[in-house]
Design an enzyme around this catalytic site. Sequence first.
Site, PDB file in Angstrom:
ATOM      1  N   GLY A   1       0.774  -1.232   0.000  1.00  0.00           N
ATOM      2  CA  GLY A   1       0.000   0.000   0.000  1.00  0.00           C
ATOM      3  C   GLY A   1       0.809   1.289   0.000  1.00  0.00           C
ATOM      4  O   GLY A   1       0.227   2.365  -0.158  1.00  0.00           O
TER       5      GLY A   1
ATOM      6  N   GLU B   1       4.600  -6.065   2.735  1.00  0.00           N
ATOM      7  CA  GLU B   1       4.751  -6.671   1.398  1.00  0.00           C
ATOM      8  C   GLU B   1       4.359  -5.671   0.315  1.00  0.00           C
ATOM      9  O   GLU B   1       3.422  -5.913  -0.436  1.00  0.00           O
ATOM     10  CB  GLU B   1       3.915  -7.944   1.307  1.00  0.00           C
ATOM     11  CG  GLU B   1       2.490  -7.695   1.732  1.00  0.00           C
ATOM     12  CD  GLU B   1       1.677  -8.948   1.898  1.00  0.00           C
ATOM     13  OE1 GLU B   1       2.201  -9.910   2.451  1.00  0.00           O
ATOM     14  OE2 GLU B   1       0.501  -8.918   1.492  1.00  0.00           O
ATOM     15  N   PRO B   2       5.072  -4.559   0.243  1.00  0.00           N
ATOM     16  CA  PRO B   2       4.740  -3.572  -0.789  1.00  0.00           C
ATOM     17  C   PRO B   2       5.190  -4.038  -2.159  1.00  0.00           C
ATOM     18  O   PRO B   2       5.931  -5.010  -2.292  1.00  0.00           O
ATOM     19  CB  PRO B   2       5.553  -2.328  -0.377  1.00  0.00           C
ATOM     20  CG  PRO B   2       6.211  -2.658   0.917  1.00  0.00           C
ATOM     21  CD  PRO B   2       6.238  -4.150   1.035  1.00  0.00           C
TER      22      PRO B   2
ATOM     23  N   ARG C   1       4.279  -1.596  -5.436  1.00  0.00           N
ATOM     24  CA  ARG C   1       4.298  -0.387  -6.261  1.00  0.00           C
ATOM     25  C   ARG C   1       5.453   0.544  -5.876  1.00  0.00           C
ATOM     26  O   ARG C   1       6.091   1.127  -6.735  1.00  0.00           O
ATOM     27  CB  ARG C   1       2.965   0.362  -6.078  1.00  0.00           C
ATOM     28  CG  ARG C   1       2.794   1.558  -6.978  1.00  0.00           C
ATOM     29  CD  ARG C   1       1.566   2.382  -6.558  1.00  0.00           C
ATOM     30  NE  ARG C   1       0.415   1.588  -6.278  1.00  0.00           N
ATOM     31  CZ  ARG C   1      -0.581   1.357  -7.142  1.00  0.00           C
ATOM     32  NH1 ARG C   1      -0.529   1.861  -8.349  1.00  0.00           N
ATOM     33  NH2 ARG C   1      -1.616   0.630  -6.785  1.00  0.00           N
TER      34      ARG C   1
ATOM     35  N   ARG D   1      -4.122   0.479 -16.847  1.00  0.00           N
ATOM     36  CA  ARG D   1      -4.593   1.280 -15.710  1.00  0.00           C
ATOM     37  C   ARG D   1      -5.487   2.481 -16.106  1.00  0.00           C
ATOM     38  O   ARG D   1      -6.521   2.695 -15.466  1.00  0.00           O
ATOM     39  CB  ARG D   1      -3.424   1.763 -14.863  1.00  0.00           C
ATOM     40  CG  ARG D   1      -2.534   0.641 -14.330  1.00  0.00           C
ATOM     41  CD  ARG D   1      -1.471   1.128 -13.355  1.00  0.00           C
ATOM     42  NE  ARG D   1      -2.036   1.466 -12.077  1.00  0.00           N
ATOM     43  CZ  ARG D   1      -2.203   2.688 -11.640  1.00  0.00           C
ATOM     44  NH1 ARG D   1      -1.808   3.710 -12.368  1.00  0.00           N
ATOM     45  NH2 ARG D   1      -2.759   2.908 -10.468  1.00  0.00           N
TER      46      ARG D   1
ATOM     47  N   TYR E   1      -9.040   2.060 -14.500  1.00  0.00           N
ATOM     48  CA  TYR E   1      -9.323   2.812 -13.265  1.00  0.00           C
ATOM     49  C   TYR E   1      -9.415   4.317 -13.483  1.00  0.00           C
ATOM     50  O   TYR E   1      -9.554   5.064 -12.518  1.00  0.00           O
ATOM     51  CB  TYR E   1      -8.189   2.615 -12.248  1.00  0.00           C
ATOM     52  CG  TYR E   1      -7.713   1.207 -12.012  1.00  0.00           C
ATOM     53  CD1 TYR E   1      -8.576   0.225 -11.538  1.00  0.00           C
ATOM     54  CD2 TYR E   1      -6.366   0.874 -12.196  1.00  0.00           C
ATOM     55  CE1 TYR E   1      -8.114  -1.054 -11.276  1.00  0.00           C
ATOM     56  CE2 TYR E   1      -5.895  -0.407 -11.930  1.00  0.00           C
ATOM     57  CZ  TYR E   1      -6.780  -1.368 -11.480  1.00  0.00           C
ATOM     58  OH  TYR E   1      -6.319  -2.618 -11.222  1.00  0.00           O
TER      59      TYR E   1
ATOM     60  N   CYS F   1      -9.375  -1.421 -31.309  1.00  0.00           N
ATOM     61  CA  CYS F   1     -10.704  -1.066 -31.805  1.00  0.00           C
ATOM     62  C   CYS F   1     -11.686  -0.954 -30.649  1.00  0.00           C
ATOM     63  O   CYS F   1     -12.668  -1.697 -30.560  1.00  0.00           O
ATOM     64  CB  CYS F   1     -11.175  -2.112 -32.805  1.00  0.00           C
ATOM     65  SG  CYS F   1      -9.984  -2.352 -34.109  1.00  0.00           S
TER      66      CYS F   1
ATOM     67  N   TYR G   1       2.110  -2.699 -12.026  1.00  0.00           N
ATOM     68  CA  TYR G   1       0.830  -3.079 -12.628  1.00  0.00           C
ATOM     69  C   TYR G   1       0.761  -2.594 -14.077  1.00  0.00           C
ATOM     70  O   TYR G   1      -0.285  -2.167 -14.559  1.00  0.00           O
ATOM     71  CB  TYR G   1      -0.347  -2.550 -11.787  1.00  0.00           C
ATOM     72  CG  TYR G   1      -0.206  -2.918 -10.324  1.00  0.00           C
ATOM     73  CD1 TYR G   1      -0.383  -4.227  -9.914  1.00  0.00           C
ATOM     74  CD2 TYR G   1       0.185  -1.987  -9.359  1.00  0.00           C
ATOM     75  CE1 TYR G   1      -0.208  -4.602  -8.584  1.00  0.00           C
ATOM     76  CE2 TYR G   1       0.370  -2.350  -8.033  1.00  0.00           C
ATOM     77  CZ  TYR G   1       0.178  -3.653  -7.655  1.00  0.00           C
ATOM     78  OH  TYR G   1       0.362  -4.013  -6.355  1.00  0.00           O
TER      79      TYR G   1
HETATM   80  N1  LLP Z   1      -0.052  -7.785  -0.805  1.00  0.00           N
HETATM   81  C1  LLP Z   1      -1.220  -8.198  -1.302  1.00  0.00           C
HETATM   82  C2  LLP Z   1      -1.892  -9.339  -0.686  1.00  0.00           C
HETATM   83  C3  LLP Z   1      -1.767  -7.543  -2.414  1.00  0.00           C
HETATM   84  O1  LLP Z   1      -2.933  -7.956  -2.899  1.00  0.00           O
HETATM   85  C4  LLP Z   1      -1.079  -6.450  -3.008  1.00  0.00           C
HETATM   86  C5  LLP Z   1      -1.646  -5.746  -4.160  1.00  0.00           C
HETATM   87  C6  LLP Z   1       0.165  -6.070  -2.463  1.00  0.00           C
HETATM   88  C7  LLP Z   1       0.634  -6.753  -1.355  1.00  0.00           C
HETATM   89  C8  LLP Z   1       0.999  -4.949  -3.036  1.00  0.00           C
HETATM   90  O2  LLP Z   1       0.371  -3.748  -2.928  1.00  0.00           O
HETATM   91  P1  LLP Z   1       1.094  -2.353  -3.252  1.00  0.00           P
HETATM   92  O3  LLP Z   1       2.251  -2.165  -2.306  1.00  0.00           O
HETATM   93  O4  LLP Z   1       1.556  -2.396  -4.648  1.00  0.00           O
HETATM   94  O5  LLP Z   1       0.041  -1.344  -3.006  1.00  0.00           O
HETATM   95  N2  LLP Z   1      -3.810  -2.999 -10.139  1.00  0.00           N
HETATM   96  C9  LLP Z   1      -3.923  -1.928  -9.178  1.00  0.00           C
HETATM   97  C10 LLP Z   1      -3.325  -2.302  -7.842  1.00  0.00           C
HETATM   98  C11 LLP Z   1      -3.902  -3.572  -7.259  1.00  0.00           C
HETATM   99  C12 LLP Z   1      -3.252  -3.992  -5.981  1.00  0.00           C
HETATM  100  C13 LLP Z   1      -3.478  -5.450  -5.743  1.00  0.00           C
HETATM  101  N3  LLP Z   1      -2.838  -5.957  -4.567  1.00  0.00           N
HETATM  102  C14 LLP Z   1      -3.271  -0.681  -9.777  1.00  0.00           C
HETATM  103  O6  LLP Z   1      -2.830  -0.732 -10.922  1.00  0.00           O
HETATM  104  O7  LLP Z   1      -3.234   0.381  -9.130  1.00  0.00           O
END
Ligand code: LLP
Length: 434
Positions: A246, A288-289, A291, A326, A330, A356, A386
Amino acid sequence: MRNNPEDYGKGNMKIHEDQIFIGNVPVSTLAAEFGTPVYVYDEQKIRANYRRAYGAFARHYPDFKMFYAVKCCNNPAIVNIMRQEGAGVDAASVNEILLAKSVGLGGEDVMFSGNFLSDSDIRQGLESGVIFNLDDLSILPRLLKFGKPEILSFRVNPGYGKSNVGDFVTNAGPNAKFGIHPDDVLKAYRMAKEAGIRRFGAHMMTGSCITDAEYFPFVTGLLMDIIGRTGRELGIDFEFIDLGGGLGIPYRPDEAPLDLERAAELTARMFRSKVAEYGLKAPQLKMEPARYFVGNAGYLIGTVHSIKHSYRTILGTDIGMNTLARPAMYGSYHHIYVNGKESHPRKALGLCGQLCENTDFWVKERELPEDTAEGDLVVVENAGAYGFGMSYQYNGRLRPAEVLVNGGNAMLVRERETFEDMVRHTIVPEYLKK
Ligand code: LLP
């Protein structure tokens, strides 16, 4: 301002005399060597992102471990970079566990946080010996049919989620499909304890792309109240608490970045105070980041193939919603640069891909260099997370290549797909060939 080569701007975009560089490699060289569309990742930037994030939390809570959620960008070269930095892997599926194993990670260096698992997922997850973050208590009896894990974690939905991407990726709260309701958490751990499991962790993942530093301690407090009560009631010493991912990045040039130091300091403080409040034996802290590590280290280079002057002026590029989903999915913003023209006068232009579908018209109006011409290269920023991972084949527009840049070196790390890839695994029954 962005013409200063030392000025990395928001997303590390380096521009010198209007020429755009990734690492020390001009995008014109990358496009000439690898073609477009192409995803390019800056290795040094990925490592710096990891070290900044890890360092911020470890400084305030030394018993800290980070896992890389590989769904975000699953190229094995990137997963190896993360492993070299000391990260484990967060896997969403058995194939992502296999990916972790292919780079030499296994056992407790891999968390399996898949949801709505099939029997086959459960069996293979158990056989692989990684740590399950079970998304629901209903999975536990099914898991016990196949064996008893050494250590078990449940994913808690603490009732609140958040995301800059919008409701699309708010992964907790009443509208989310993830995690266990707070009222059922005690029951879940009791079932596991009664089944003879002795080692426990706890997990949450409440949303993706959050740049509000105060949010992280807030949601940590929610989780720790649930886990604290559970630990006290059941006499469980939690070995680890996993706060999920997150950590957000800014996508718009005027957006403020996450104050990582503040998020880490406040989160660690909240964590310690809840550990003390509930008399828990200090658990390891995990996150567990994804992004945050690769988002702003990845770029997508495309070519302007054709320009249409109709109701609007539209730059037609080879970057469509199949290459970068994306914006169409979104409504997400990605900043766009035009190589060689960034200092030129601007006007409102549209930009689209070659599919298309009108959702492929993913920039309706943006101030871009007014003399943008056929053959110019466009660079889409913050495409590392992503991006390729959510790309797909549609309209016969196949997945792009991936390139890793390290300083002045550019290395192909995934080949561009070909027609053979498009039809691979398809089977035409004999009678249809007549
Ligand atoms: N852990 C779990 C269980 C997750 O489902 C996710 C992401 C993460 C960690 C990593 O999250 P982050 O640190 O990247 O926020 N497709 C969307 C984002 C979907 C996130 C899915 N889960 C986008 O393009 O913004």
